[in-house]
Design an enzyme around this catalytic site. Sequence first.
Site, PDB file in Angstrom:
ATOM      1  N   LYS A  50      -2.802  -5.148  -6.212  1.00 30.90           N
ATOM      2  CA  LYS A  50      -3.488  -5.589  -4.995  1.00 30.90           C
ATOM      3  C   LYS A  50      -2.910  -4.989  -3.699  1.00 30.90           C
ATOM      4  O   LYS A  50      -3.086  -5.547  -2.614  1.00 30.90           O
ATOM      5  CB  LYS A  50      -3.473  -7.130  -4.856  1.00 30.90           C
ATOM      6  N   CYS A  51      -2.241  -3.864  -3.838  1.00 30.78           N
ATOM      7  CA  CYS A  51      -1.680  -3.231  -2.635  1.00 30.78           C
ATOM      8  C   CYS A  51      -2.433  -1.979  -2.206  1.00 30.78           C
ATOM      9  O   CYS A  51      -2.049  -1.313  -1.248  1.00 30.78           O
ATOM     10  CB  CYS A  51      -0.204  -2.895  -2.860  1.00 30.78           C
ATOM     11  N   THR A  53      -3.731   0.352  -4.832  1.00 31.40           N
ATOM     12  CA  THR A  53      -3.507   1.373  -5.868  1.00 31.40           C
ATOM     13  C   THR A  53      -4.788   2.171  -6.165  1.00 31.40           C
ATOM     14  O   THR A  53      -4.743   3.380  -6.346  1.00 31.40           O
ATOM     15  CB  THR A  53      -2.980   0.738  -7.169  1.00 31.40           C
ATOM     16  N   ARG A 133       2.311  -3.556   0.270  1.00 30.19           N
ATOM     17  CA  ARG A 133       1.766  -4.011   1.540  1.00 30.19           C
ATOM     18  C   ARG A 133       2.410  -5.335   1.922  1.00 30.19           C
ATOM     19  O   ARG A 133       3.223  -5.870   1.144  1.00 30.19           O
ATOM     20  CB  ARG A 133       0.239  -4.117   1.476  1.00 30.19           C
ATOM     21  N   ARG A 260     -12.406  -7.263  -0.472  1.00 29.93           N
ATOM     22  CA  ARG A 260     -13.081  -8.573  -0.413  1.00 29.93           C
ATOM     23  C   ARG A 260     -12.697  -9.312   0.868  1.00 29.93           C
ATOM     24  O   ARG A 260     -11.628  -9.062   1.435  1.00 29.93           O
ATOM     25  CB  ARG A 260     -12.652  -9.430  -1.614  1.00 29.93           C
ATOM     26  N   HIS A 262     -11.117 -12.155   2.956  1.00 33.95           N
ATOM     27  CA  HIS A 262     -10.009 -13.086   2.733  1.00 33.95           C
ATOM     28  C   HIS A 262     -10.226 -14.370   3.535  1.00 33.95           C
ATOM     29  O   HIS A 262     -10.741 -14.305   4.650  1.00 33.95           O
ATOM     30  CB  HIS A 262      -8.682 -12.445   3.175  1.00 33.95           C
TER      31      HIS A 262
HETATM   32  N1  LIG Z   1     -10.183   2.171   1.267  1.00 32.11           N
HETATM   33  C1  LIG Z   1     -10.126   0.960   0.759  1.00 32.11           C
HETATM   34  N2  LIG Z   1     -11.238   0.317   0.348  1.00 32.11           N
HETATM   35  C2  LIG Z   1     -11.169  -0.924  -0.168  1.00 32.11           C
HETATM   36  N3  LIG Z   1     -10.016  -1.615  -0.342  1.00 32.11           N
HETATM   37  C3  LIG Z   1      -8.879  -1.006   0.051  1.00 32.11           C
HETATM   38  C4  LIG Z   1      -8.884   0.290   0.608  1.00 32.11           C
HETATM   39  N4  LIG Z   1      -7.602   0.618   0.906  1.00 32.11           N
HETATM   40  C5  LIG Z   1      -6.860  -0.407   0.558  1.00 32.11           C
HETATM   41  N5  LIG Z   1      -7.610  -1.404   0.052  1.00 32.11           N
HETATM   42  C6  LIG Z   1      -7.061  -2.649  -0.401  1.00 32.11           C
HETATM   43  O1  LIG Z   1      -6.814  -2.522  -1.800  1.00 32.11           O
HETATM   44  C7  LIG Z   1      -6.815  -3.842  -2.311  1.00 32.11           C
HETATM   45  C8  LIG Z   1      -6.925  -3.807  -3.824  1.00 32.11           C
HETATM   46  O2  LIG Z   1      -5.734  -3.259  -4.300  1.00 32.11           O
HETATM   47  P1  LIG Z   1      -5.625  -2.567  -5.717  1.00 32.11           P
HETATM   48  O3  LIG Z   1      -6.624  -1.473  -5.806  1.00 32.11           O
HETATM   49  O4  LIG Z   1      -4.207  -2.198  -5.900  1.00 32.11           O
HETATM   50  O5  LIG Z   1      -6.039  -3.758  -6.662  1.00 32.11           O
HETATM   51  S1  LIG Z   1      -5.777  -3.866  -8.239  1.00 32.11           S
HETATM   52  O6  LIG Z   1      -4.371  -4.215  -8.427  1.00 32.11           O
HETATM   53  O7  LIG Z   1      -6.138  -2.600  -8.856  1.00 32.11           O
HETATM   54  O8  LIG Z   1      -6.675  -4.988  -8.672  1.00 32.11           O
HETATM   55  C9  LIG Z   1      -7.977  -4.496  -1.627  1.00 32.11           C
HETATM   56  O9  LIG Z   1      -7.735  -5.870  -1.635  1.00 32.11           O
HETATM   57  P2  LIG Z   1      -8.837  -6.963  -1.193  1.00 32.11           P
HETATM   58  O10 LIG Z   1      -9.042  -6.719   0.294  1.00 32.11           O
HETATM   59  O11 LIG Z   1      -8.236  -8.286  -1.465  1.00 32.11           O
HETATM   60  O12 LIG Z   1     -10.077  -6.693  -1.993  1.00 32.11           O
HETATM   61  C10 LIG Z   1      -7.963  -3.863  -0.248  1.00 32.11           C
HETATM   62  O13 LIG Z   1      -7.393  -4.683   0.740  1.00 32.11           O
END
Ligand SMILES: Nc1ncnc2c1ncn2[C@@H]1O[C@H](COP(=O)(O)OS(=O)(=O)O)[C@@H](OP(=O)(O)O)[C@H]1O
Length: 295
Positions: A50-51, A53, A133, A260, A262
């Site tokens: 969720k950082c 990746t 993050r 998503r 928050h």
């Molecule tokens: N460009 C872009 N577009 C959309 N989201 C972005 C982006 N860059 C970073 N993020 C942030 O990435 C969060 C999800 O992290 P991960 O991809 O590491 O999640 S996971 O561990 O694979 O489930 C996701 O978390 P949420 O906001 O909670 O959905 C985003 O905050």
Amino acid sequence: MCISYGDNYLFKNDNKTLQYDYNNNSIFKNNTGEINQRRLPKAIIIGVKKCGTRALLKFISAHPDVVASMNEVHFFDQNYYRGLDWYRNQMPLSLSNQITMEKTPQYYIHNRSAYRMTQTFSNIKLKLIVIIRDPIIRAISDYVQLTTKRKSNLTFEDYVFIKNSTIINDKWIPLKIGCYYHYFTKWLKYYSFNQIHFVDGENLIKRPWEELLYVQKFLNLTIQIQQKHFYFNHYKRSFPCIRNQLYQTKNGCLGSSKGRKHPDIKQETRTILKNYYKTCNSRLKQIAQINFSWL
Ligand SMILES: Nc1ncnc2c1ncn2[C@@H]1O[C@H](COP(=O)(O)OS(=O)(=O)O)[C@@H](OP(=O)(O)O)[C@H]1O
């Protein structure tokens, strides 16, 4: 010809592909006769969940010299017993000058992944990338995912605090994961500092080109991904997307499960959590020699 292993490198290697060897489904030849085959990763995004990746992998795989497995492979945590050939077969086709990558965020917190990687990659210099993050936002993101999946009505505070108190429930995994320092010390038993690169997940959202510059340098790539390749999409709640001029995918934004909305969190909760993460953050800052604004 269409190879269905994720969109980013789909077209990149497509026009170089001439011949499919039916006896060995992992070998192709391009029009210069160079062997195009599946190779083990040279760099792995090991976390953190969720950082950011997914965004990081999507953006770096826009580089012409990078190919990536778009699925989370979970080799070192779940599928190790399947063996190395299985792992190699999860990778996309690549040319010898390309860097193969994968991302599995679970590796970072998994007890045996670091050791297993040393067993697998003993003779190549593996590069590891860790994106982190603000751990409070990370926990909220984990909470949002959890409640979306379970369709639960419990609030963030219901998980964070022991019932009817302001005592932190430090057994709740989404909180524990945010102490990045704790897990990092385990990786340092097996890997040197110069093999591990930290990405600032907050900056990846605001100024992705800066983080991509550092990553390209770390991977010894020519600098191809730049500021002009990003745009901010208000439909994606101002998360960055990557332009398709580097490679020919249709959509450079992430899917609906990323970015998503928050919920609002009480200021009191934030203050308590800030205090909770204080020691972990400052230790990480010191040991990893990183200076991210939120640390
Ligand atoms: N460009 C872009 N577009 C959309 N989201 C972005 C982006 N860059 C970073 N993020 C942030 O990435 C969060 C999800 O992290 P991960 O991809 O590491 O999640 S996971 O561990 O694979 O489930 C996701 O978390 P949420 O906001 O909670 O959905 C985003 O905050």
